[in-house]
Design an enzyme around this catalytic site. Sequence first.
Site, short mmCIF file in Angstrom:
data_model
loop_
_atom_site.label_atom_id
_atom_site.label_comp_id
_atom_site.label_asym_id
_atom_site.label_seq_id
_atom_site.Cartn_x
_atom_site.Cartn_y
_atom_site.Cartn_z
N HIS A 153 -7.99 -32.56 -27.28
CA HIS A 153 -7.19 -31.99 -28.37
C HIS A 153 -8.11 -31.53 -29.51
O HIS A 153 -9.09 -32.18 -29.81
CB HIS A 153 -6.22 -33.05 -28.92
CG HIS A 153 -5.32 -33.64 -27.89
ND1 HIS A 153 -5.70 -34.73 -27.13
CD2 HIS A 153 -4.09 -33.30 -27.47
CE1 HIS A 153 -4.73 -35.03 -26.29
NE2 HIS A 153 -3.73 -34.18 -26.47
N HIS A 191 2.35 -26.91 -21.26
CA HIS A 191 1.32 -27.50 -20.39
C HIS A 191 1.54 -27.14 -18.92
O HIS A 191 0.60 -27.09 -18.14
CB HIS A 191 1.29 -29.02 -20.53
CG HIS A 191 0.35 -29.50 -21.59
ND1 HIS A 191 -0.93 -29.02 -21.72
CD2 HIS A 191 0.51 -30.43 -22.57
CE1 HIS A 191 -1.52 -29.63 -22.74
NE2 HIS A 191 -0.67 -30.48 -23.27
N HIS A 250 5.32 -27.79 -26.68
CA HIS A 250 3.93 -28.07 -26.30
C HIS A 250 3.88 -28.60 -24.86
O HIS A 250 3.11 -28.12 -24.02
CB HIS A 250 3.35 -29.09 -27.29
CG HIS A 250 1.99 -29.62 -26.95
ND1 HIS A 250 0.85 -29.22 -27.58
CD2 HIS A 250 1.59 -30.55 -26.03
CE1 HIS A 250 -0.18 -29.86 -27.08
NE2 HIS A 250 0.24 -30.68 -26.14
N GLU A 251 4.71 -29.61 -24.55
CA GLU A 251 4.67 -30.20 -23.20
C GLU A 251 5.13 -29.21 -22.15
O GLU A 251 4.56 -29.15 -21.05
CB GLU A 251 5.52 -31.48 -23.15
CG GLU A 251 5.10 -32.59 -24.11
CD GLU A 251 3.62 -32.96 -24.02
OE1 GLU A 251 2.97 -32.65 -23.00
OE2 GLU A 251 3.10 -33.54 -25.00
N GLU A 269 -4.93 -27.84 -24.37
CA GLU A 269 -4.15 -28.32 -25.51
C GLU A 269 -3.88 -27.20 -26.51
O GLU A 269 -2.81 -27.14 -27.10
CB GLU A 269 -4.88 -29.48 -26.19
CG GLU A 269 -5.01 -30.73 -25.32
CD GLU A 269 -3.67 -31.29 -24.89
OE1 GLU A 269 -2.67 -31.06 -25.60
OE2 GLU A 269 -3.62 -31.93 -23.82
ZN LIG Z 1 -0.93 -31.79 -24.82
#
Ligand SMILES: [Zn+2]
Length: 634
Positions: free
Chosen positions: A594, A472, A468-469, A529
């Site tokens: 989110h 980004h 996930h990071e 997100e």
């Molecule tokens: Zn995030």
Amino acid sequence: MKSFITIIASVVCSFAAVLAAPEGQTEQNPQPLDANNRDSSVKPGDDFFLFANGSWIKQTEIPPEYSRWGAFNELIERNTDALHTIAEKASQTQVDPKLAPETRKVGDYYASGMDEKAVEGARTTPLTEEFQKIDAMKDRQDVLKEIAHLHSIGINAFFNFGSGQDAKDSNHDIAQALQGGLGMPDRDYYTKQDADMKQKREKYVAHVTKMLTLLGQAPEKAAEDAKKIMALETKLAEASRTRVELRDPIKNYNKMAVRQLQDLTPDWKWSDYFNSINLLEPGNVNVHQPEFFKAVNNLFKSTALDDWKAYLRWNLINATAPYLSKDFVDEDFDFNQRTLRGTQQNKPRLDWMDEPTKKEALKKLAAMNVKIGYPDKWLDYSLLEIDRGPFVMNTLRSEKFAADRDLQKIGKPVDRTDWGMTPPTVNAYYQPTMNEIVFPAGILRPPFFYANADDAVNYGGIGAVIGHEMTHGFDDQGRQFDADGNLRDWWSKKSADEYNKRRQAVVDQYSAYAPLPGQHVNGELTQGENIADIGGVKLAYAALQKALDKHPEDRNKKIDGLTPEQRFFLSFAAIWRSKIRDEDQKLRLTTDPHSPAQFRVNGPLANMPEFQKAFNVPDGSAMVRPTDKRVNIW
Ligand SMILES: [Zn+2]
């Protein structure tokens, strides 16, 4: 003037919105994938979030002191318990001269907050001098100085100011000026005309009135002041950009010399402001929202002195209420918690990108810095004075320490060893101007990471967080920054057009979700997100497959009757196990980038043929999006 990283949450992509973390008891060694949490009456293909977590949801009541409850909260509680033990121990050993100064500060701060008798007895007495300063203001010059003073103790009245990386020169910290000054969570609370928001505005005015009454003002005068405060904040809200507009890093990059800034706000003397906050060499300033500062200038010029007194008094009490006596704590809770939150693909990745853009993307990925656990260099707290009370003054000195530290960064090279979260935090982030991913020790625990679990469980948990990071770095905001963390367009027009097509598919998918009747997810606000959630679970799945290639003997090994792939997806769904009160859900639909927990699970998985295969889900099920609608960015 809190650290800039917390002011502009829209640029730092954290894994989850910040959660409250009071103390409490919890289980010590939770086991992964508890079958008792599942609901076998729900088919995985109909609603995987409910299949994985349904029994837990049925059996769990949100504790009355929370607005939502779930796997994150349970881990936060375990971390808070550990911190609590440390603070308690430190507070009991004050007389030991051999005690490290840091330990003594932790103990004293804790003791000042736990000394309820002293906190109750003092009420707002420790703040007497602060209130006197506000009451003694005689002209506009005094108002400016008082706003600057409040900024220097961490109270963000009127607007936000602090340090932050230059988005187009990521090696340097510069001054940053941002919209702010509101007492409610977002501009929409002041501008939207629906019945719910109108009612919240009425309750806000009543809350401000009550707080001013507790300060000792006559009820009539307090009610009058509350209306003035509401009027001033409404004007600030009307001049503020929406959360979706704040996602555009180019629109919010307006670096200018102090002279240009001064031209923008002829009545607000920046040299006086900088002197008051002890910023001797401000350098260039990034004015994120120039039109907001034009409005600031007009309000500064036209607002009556008495209205300023009311507004600044309110800002001071609003910021300090949680550290004062019970009457303030209760009233603050009643509005901010009870009212606002209701507390009772198989194609290879990057196939659509042309070669030159792909080269830049891979360069950026290779340059991504990783921070794990805790900083290499601890912060020096020797200049921070902490004693046994009053509690509120320990808090204001801590805020001042943080604000001073923040301002000292302006004009200096960026310290790349800095962390934007503390080690016990249950969260993670990607920072585009640093091109780095950061995972505090606090999140490297169950249900995200189990030291003794099989790979599938950990890839579905912390693996998806890491993915996930990383994603980004390539979401709607992150993709606009390069390998060095500079805001620079490295995309060919063709690849950018392709990206936007795919990005729009994410916006459309999530905009269709409605967690409450008639109340939809804001697909534009949550796109970054959602892109990270979709990319994160795909990356983690690919990584698990690589791990299984290295250990082919694990491929067909079932644990508790589940294949590695099934365990991977169940573990992913388990980290989002949570319940939320309707009021908090409404608040988050407006402010939180989110998506609600159930869509953080079902949204990404409905795009993955790998999920369909793992649970043998028939075509046409809710959890299988039609092939032509599937999102395929990364
Ligand atoms: Zn995030």
